[in-house]
Design a protein around this motif. Structure first.
Motif, PDB file in Angstrom:
ATOM      1  N   THR A  91      12.331   9.743 -54.524  1.00 29.92           N
ATOM      2  CA  THR A  91      13.444   9.809 -55.467  1.00 29.92           C
ATOM      3  C   THR A  91      13.381   8.660 -56.469  1.00 29.92           C
ATOM      4  O   THR A  91      12.980   7.544 -56.134  1.00 29.92           O
ATOM      5  CB  THR A  91      14.786   9.785 -54.716  1.00 29.92           C
ATOM      6  N   ARG A  92      13.785   8.951 -57.690  1.00 29.08           N
ATOM      7  CA  ARG A  92      13.862   7.930 -58.740  1.00 29.08           C
ATOM      8  C   ARG A  92      15.300   7.490 -58.992  1.00 29.08           C
ATOM      9  O   ARG A  92      15.523   6.599 -59.801  1.00 29.08           O
ATOM     10  CB  ARG A  92      13.245   8.452 -60.038  1.00 29.08           C
ATOM     11  N   ASP A  93      16.235   8.121 -58.323  1.00 27.99           N
ATOM     12  CA  ASP A  93      17.645   7.783 -58.484  1.00 27.99           C
ATOM     13  C   ASP A  93      18.105   6.973 -57.279  1.00 27.99           C
ATOM     14  O   ASP A  93      17.916   7.391 -56.130  1.00 27.99           O
ATOM     15  CB  ASP A  93      18.494   9.056 -58.603  1.00 27.99           C
ATOM     16  N   VAL A  94      18.701   5.837 -57.554  1.00 27.07           N
ATOM     17  CA  VAL A  94      19.216   5.000 -56.479  1.00 27.07           C
ATOM     18  C   VAL A  94      20.480   5.654 -55.925  1.00 27.07           C
ATOM     19  O   VAL A  94      21.388   6.019 -56.683  1.00 27.07           O
ATOM     20  CB  VAL A  94      19.518   3.579 -56.998  1.00 27.07           C
ATOM     21  N   PRO A  95      20.577   5.862 -54.617  1.00 30.75           N
ATOM     22  CA  PRO A  95      21.778   6.509 -54.064  1.00 30.75           C
ATOM     23  C   PRO A  95      23.017   5.638 -54.231  1.00 30.75           C
ATOM     24  O   PRO A  95      22.934   4.404 -54.301  1.00 30.75           O
ATOM     25  CB  PRO A  95      21.424   6.698 -52.581  1.00 30.75           C
ATOM     26  N   SER A  96      24.154   6.278 -54.301  1.00 32.82           N
ATOM     27  CA  SER A  96      25.420   5.562 -54.434  1.00 32.82           C
ATOM     28  C   SER A  96      25.800   4.915 -53.095  1.00 32.82           C
ATOM     29  O   SER A  96      25.173   5.143 -52.065  1.00 32.82           O
ATOM     30  CB  SER A  96      26.516   6.523 -54.884  1.00 32.82           C
ATOM     31  N   LYS A  97      26.861   4.114 -53.127  1.00 30.54           N
ATOM     32  CA  LYS A  97      27.283   3.414 -51.910  1.00 30.54           C
ATOM     33  C   LYS A  97      27.732   4.407 -50.838  1.00 30.54           C
ATOM     34  O   LYS A  97      27.450   4.214 -49.647  1.00 30.54           O
ATOM     35  CB  LYS A  97      28.410   2.440 -52.244  1.00 30.54           C
ATOM     36  N   ALA A  98      28.445   5.437 -51.245  1.00 28.52           N
ATOM     37  CA  ALA A  98      28.881   6.439 -50.266  1.00 28.52           C
ATOM     38  C   ALA A  98      27.684   7.164 -49.647  1.00 28.52           C
ATOM     39  O   ALA A  98      27.652   7.416 -48.434  1.00 28.52           O
ATOM     40  CB  ALA A  98      29.814   7.443 -50.944  1.00 28.52           C
ATOM     41  N   GLU A  99      26.678   7.475 -50.463  1.00 29.01           N
ATOM     42  CA  GLU A  99      25.482   8.128 -49.935  1.00 29.01           C
ATOM     43  C   GLU A  99      24.706   7.200 -49.018  1.00 29.01           C
ATOM     44  O   GLU A  99      24.181   7.623 -47.982  1.00 29.01           O
ATOM     45  CB  GLU A  99      24.608   8.602 -51.096  1.00 29.01           C
ATOM     46  N   VAL A 100      24.630   5.926 -49.399  1.00 24.76           N
ATOM     47  CA  VAL A 100      23.948   4.960 -48.540  1.00 24.76           C
ATOM     48  C   VAL A 100      24.652   4.865 -47.189  1.00 24.76           C
ATOM     49  O   VAL A 100      24.008   4.831 -46.129  1.00 24.76           O
ATOM     50  CB  VAL A 100      23.896   3.576 -49.225  1.00 24.76           C
ATOM     51  N   LYS A 101      25.965   4.851 -47.203  1.00 28.45           N
ATOM     52  CA  LYS A 101      26.721   4.761 -45.948  1.00 28.45           C
ATOM     53  C   LYS A 101      26.488   5.991 -45.068  1.00 28.45           C
ATOM     54  O   LYS A 101      26.259   5.878 -43.855  1.00 28.45           O
ATOM     55  CB  LYS A 101      28.214   4.616 -46.241  1.00 28.45           C
ATOM     56  N   SER A 102      26.523   7.165 -45.670  1.00 31.33           N
ATOM     57  CA  SER A 102      26.311   8.386 -44.878  1.00 31.33           C
ATOM     58  C   SER A 102      24.894   8.435 -44.307  1.00 31.33           C
ATOM     59  O   SER A 102      24.697   8.803 -43.143  1.00 31.33           O
ATOM     60  CB  SER A 102      26.581   9.610 -45.744  1.00 31.33           C
ATOM     61  N   ILE A 103      23.904   8.022 -45.115  1.00 29.05           N
ATOM     62  CA  ILE A 103      22.518   8.026 -44.618  1.00 29.05           C
ATOM     63  C   ILE A 103      22.360   7.005 -43.500  1.00 29.05           C
ATOM     64  O   ILE A 103      21.755   7.282 -42.455  1.00 29.05           O
ATOM     65  CB  ILE A 103      21.541   7.737 -45.773  1.00 29.05           C
ATOM     66  N   ALA A 104      22.901   5.798 -43.702  1.00 24.37           N
ATOM     67  CA  ALA A 104      22.761   4.748 -42.696  1.00 24.37           C
ATOM     68  C   ALA A 104      23.479   5.125 -41.402  1.00 24.37           C
ATOM     69  O   ALA A 104      22.955   4.893 -40.300  1.00 24.37           O
ATOM     70  CB  ALA A 104      23.302   3.429 -43.241  1.00 24.37           C
ATOM     71  N   ASP A 105      24.651   5.703 -41.500  1.00 31.17           N
ATOM     72  CA  ASP A 105      25.379   6.099 -40.281  1.00 31.17           C
ATOM     73  C   ASP A 105      24.609   7.172 -39.517  1.00 31.17           C
ATOM     74  O   ASP A 105      24.500   7.107 -38.283  1.00 31.17           O
ATOM     75  CB  ASP A 105      26.770   6.619 -40.656  1.00 31.17           C
TER      76      ASP A 105
END
Length: 910
Positions: free
Chosen positions: A436-450
């Motif tokens: 991906t060339r788009d940096v994920p948003s904070k909400a997306e980062v949280k969902s992926i990390a969880d």
């Protein structure tokens, strides 16, 4: 000549450019070059005549005299360099074709270099498309000496600007024609240009022209390509004015550094993305190639028909670029094929999805919702070839969309109950984060990390490693600082594994964290410089107290508290004048320390570290003017000697400092112990959490095993109950059959008794009929009807004796044994049979009556009167005697009949 030269120099530059004398023109070119170099900006009046009449440069760059042409090309380069984009746009329509036809083939190296530089400047000032468009007709020139330099110039253009800035498609389309040229120099230059293009495009350029080359040419190029593959990736060496301005702005930004400027250069350079076959190919309309009966074949019950339909669709989609069209029904059919029972059909359908997604790129995004979930659901297939095809199809779908669109469904399938689906989905998410060339948003980062953190406790090692790789790749994108909150509760082993994946991860979306870190840089150094570097006493001390930010400055002023305490009583004694120079620093220090005593301020714990207290006593009350740097003031050492004269104040303050120092040390030690305890508790908590997770997994496994065992026991019990019921039913059936057999036996005995009661013809009656008849009766017992009944009795007696089953003779083996025990050893087999028939409860009575030869024996054995029956039962010996007598008489008579029959045999035979 002298007069002519004077007149020539006085002529305006446009007149000299068009003069018939080549020397005048040459001098005019040189003079114009010098004037262009001296201009202050692009709006200088010297450019106006040439902008108004661009044809002047056409004659200059294509001058018939080679010496003048060399200077004309150099002058045109200077004009472009200093005249700006306007100079290029106004003149390139007249000059580029002339430069390609006359300048590049020049025999002078300087002229050739100036001609190439002029072409490069035209691209640098504006864009490349008009330049390439003007150069391509030269590749069809009738002279080989024009074509070869033009190809060399194109190679130079691509070498400097790259294939990302200069569109290579028109050049690639023209390559087959120049490869077929008769001149070897043209073919050699075409080969060099192809190799240069391969450095930038690799195999993506082959579909455009490769099929039009001869096999020998392809082989030669492949050999050259092998050497290029070992080289590092090429980089753009020359930048356009727009790129130069963007890099200048990036480097001149506030807080910008050289590294950020270089990063800006790389960003500008890579902005166009990687070139591939899709960028170079023309869109192809594939709908006419799709079979008309595609949907009918796809709905066939035979898997071969379905596979043939998908194979035809694959061949239609196998093009570099697909023209957009109505593919809704086709995508729905492919989604339905993902549920097909045949893995070959699923594989071909996945390959079709991959080709369609890569052929449409962004145009395939509207079909993502139809096809992505069926593909993810089919990942349960364990066959590796099918899993690889499905993974490629998912990658193609992701390339047509972005991470935000695919993330929700991907995270849902990370919770799938099938471990194979979960494992392949983890791999797909890792590939998405890498590409991906788009940096994920904070909400997306949280969902992926969880989601990844939950997968760290899975029982499968592959899933746990994949979860760690997800977190490591995400950390590579977002940075370590942004991922710390999600890794806080993990144990050291998992953190080390995540860090390992973080070090080796390669991602494309890592530009966003840089501007997040950059803004704090100017603020922190600026504040530090103001605080540490400020040497003015008043401002340097008041500003830190107002902001209460830097504790570094306060320890330097801490030792001043001792002289300040000294000066306080002197000030109370009415001596303000001698201490007037110390009033301002003392007041500032009192404000910092919180009053005269210096004990009430909450900042005192920060102000008095032990490391800073020891050195300052050498700098007494004269130091506040310059801080601690008052070296000449520190020389009068006798001044601090009066300190012991005033013991009431200094010991008190020094004692308090010592107490505070000891207390501070204790607090620090306690803080360290507390920190260690917290770390140990955290480590223990993480271990306990890990143990809890393992125990939970074991408990779940035990519960599953227990459930399986209980179900097995219940199944066995069900089988046992069924077997018991079957056995009971079989036993009941056997009993029923046994009762039926007994009933049939009783019926048969009753029927035999009924036949035995009817009085047959006795032997006496037979004897009265005459011996010949008796002999004939024994000779042929079936042919005479008159003697059918007695004959039947004898005949059926022997027949039942020989052919009757044992079960019909006696009701049970015990009865037979009992009857056999009463039999006389002197009886013959027939006699014993007759005796048994008499005593048998089923057959004996009937058959003994039928087989008795005399009336007396019949009356003794065959009558069923109520008086004789009990006597036979109660006195079996008498019955056997009677039977023996009857048998002996019967045997005697039979012997007599046989003898007589033997005498009459010839007559009987006749």
């Amino acid at each position: 000549m002298a007069e002519g030269e004077e007149d020539f120099s006085s002529l305006p530059l446009p007149d000299r450019f068009t003069h018939k004398n080549w020397k005048v023109r040459k001098e005019g070119y040189e003079d114009a070059n010098k004037q262009f170099e001296k201009t202050p900006d692009e709006s200088d009046p010297v450019f106006s005549p040439f902008l108004q009449d661009p044809a002047l440069w056409k004659g200059a760059v294509a001058d018939s005299n080679v010496a003048a042409q060399q200077e004309g090309l150099a002058s045109y380069c200077s004009f472009l360099k200093y005249g700006g984009a306007q100079a290029c746009v106004r003149t390139r329509g007249s000059t580029i074709a002339a430069i390609v036809e006359k300048g590049l083939p020049s025999t002078r190296p300087a002229a050739k270099a100036s001609a190439l530089e002029a072409l490069l400047l035209c691209i640098e000032l504006d864009k490349s498309e008009p330049v390439i468009e003007e150069m391509l007709p030269a590749l069809s020139h009738k002279l080989a000496k024009v074509i070869a330099p033009a190809l060399a110039a194109l190679k130079g253009i691509f070498h400097n600007y790259g294939a990302k800035l200069v569109d290579p498609k028109p050049v690639l389309k023209a390559l087959p024609k120049v490869f077929g040229h008769a001149d070897k120099n043209v073919r050699a230059e075409a080969q060099n240009l192809t190799v240069e293009l391969y450095r930038w495009l690799k195999d993506a350029m082959k579909p455009v022209f490769w099929g039009d080359l001869k096999p020998v040419q392809q082989q030669d190029l492949e050999k050259l390509f092998e050497a290029v593959k070992q080289e590092p990736p090429p980089k753009q060496e020359r930048f356009t004015r727009a790129q130069q301005e963007a890099m200048a702005e990036a480097s001149a930004a506030p807080g910008g550094e050289e590294e950020e400027g270089l990063a800006g250069e790389e960003y500008v350079e890579d902005d166009g993305g990687e070139m591939d076959a899709f960028d170079l190919a023309e869109p192809v309309d594939v709908m006419p190639k799709v079979p008309k009966d595609f949907h009918e074949q796809l709905a066939s019950s035979k898997w071969k028909d379905r596979k043939e339909a998908l194979d035809a669709l694959y061949n239609a989609f196998n093009v570099p670029r697909i023209k957009e069209g109505p593919f809704d029904e086709i995508v729905k059919g492919l989604a339905k094929s993902m549920k097909d029972a045949n893995v070959a059909v699923v594989t071909v359908a996945a390959n079709c999805v991959d080709l369609l997604a890569k052929g449409l790129r962004k145009g395939f995004g509207k079909y993502r919702s139809l096809i992505m979930s069926p593909i993810l659901e089919r990942l349960k297939e364990k066959k590796q070839s099918v899993a690889d095809a499905l993974g490629q199809a998912l990658d193609g779908v992701f390339s047509s969309t972005d991470l935000s669109e695919c993330l929700e469904e991907t995270l849902e399938f990370l919770k799938h109950k099938n471990p194979q689906v979960k494992q392949e989905t983890v791999k797909f998410l890792i590939r998405c984060l890498r590409t991906t060339r788009d940096v994920p948003s904070k909400a997306e980062v949280k969902s992926i990390a969880d989601a990844a953190t939950k997968l760290l406790t899975e029982s499968s090692e592959v899933v746990r490693s994949g979860a760690a790789e997800i977190l490591g790749t995400l950390m590579k994108i977002m940075g370590e600082r942004a991922m710390n909150p999600y890794l806080d509760g993990l144990d050291d082993i998992r953190k080390a594994k995540i860090k390992e994946y973080f070090d080796t991860a390669e991602v494309k979306a890592k530009d966003r964290p840089k501007p997040i870190v950059a803004p704090p840089k100017p603020a922190i150094p600026a504040a530090g410089k103001k605080v540490v570097g400020g040497k003015k006493p008043a401002s340097g001390l008041k500003k830190p107290t107002a902001t209460a930010a830097p504790p570094i400055e306060e320890p330097a002023a801490a030792p001043q508290s001792k002289p300040a305490a000294k000066g306080v009583p002197s000030k109370a004694g009415g001596l303000p004048k001698p201490g007037g120079g110390l009033t301002a620093p003392g007041a500032a220090l009192k404000k910092k320390l919180g009053g005269p005593g210096g004990l009430a301020s909450p900042q005192r714990r920060v102000v008095s570290p032990p490391s800073e207290e020891a050195p300052p006593p050498a700098a007494p009350k004269f130091g506040p003017g310059r801080g601690l740097a008052g070296r000449p003031i520190a020389k009068p050492t006798p001044v601090p000697e009066p300190a012991p004269i005033a013991p009431p104040a200094t010991p008190h303050v020094g004692g308090l400092a010592a107490i505070e120092r000891a207390e501070l040390q204790e607090l620090r030690a306690e803080n360290e112990r507390f920190t260690k305890m917290v770390e140990e508790l955290r480590a223990e908590r993480s271990k306990l959490n890990l143990q809890i997770t393992e125990l939970q997994n074991q408990n779940a496994q035990l519960i599953e095993d227990h459930t399986r065992d209980v179900l097995g026991i219940k199944a066995k019990e069900t089988q046992l109950v069924r077997a018991r019921s079957d056995a009971e039913s079989a036993e009941q059936s056997v009993q029923k059959q046994q009762r039926e057999i007994d009933r049939l036996k009783r019926e048969l005995a009753r029927a035999l008794r009924a036949t035995a009661i009817s009085p047959p013809n006795t032997m006496a009656d037979t004897a009265s009929m005459g011996i010949p008849e008796m002999g004939s009766m024994y000779q042929d017992p079936i042919s005479h009807d008159n003697y059918s009944q007695p004959r039947m009795g004898l005949h059926m007696g022997s027949r039942f004796e020989s052919a009757r089953p044992r079960s019909y003779v006696s009701a049970s083996p015990s009865e037979e044994k009992e009857n056999n025990g009463l039999e006389s050893p002197g009886f013959s087999s027939r006699e014993s049979a007759l005796g048994r028939r008499k005593l048998s409860p089923t057959f004996g009575t009937g058959y003994s009556g039928m087989g008795s030869p005399t009336r007396s024996s019949l009356l003794g054995s065959g009558s069923a009167s109520g008086e004789d029956q009990p006597s036979r039962v109660t006195e079996p010996a008498e019955n056997w005697k009677r039977a023996a007598e009857v048998t002996s008489q019967l045997k005697a008579r039979i012997e007599q009949m046989k003898a007589r029959q033997g005498l009459n045999r010839p007559a009987a035979q006749r």
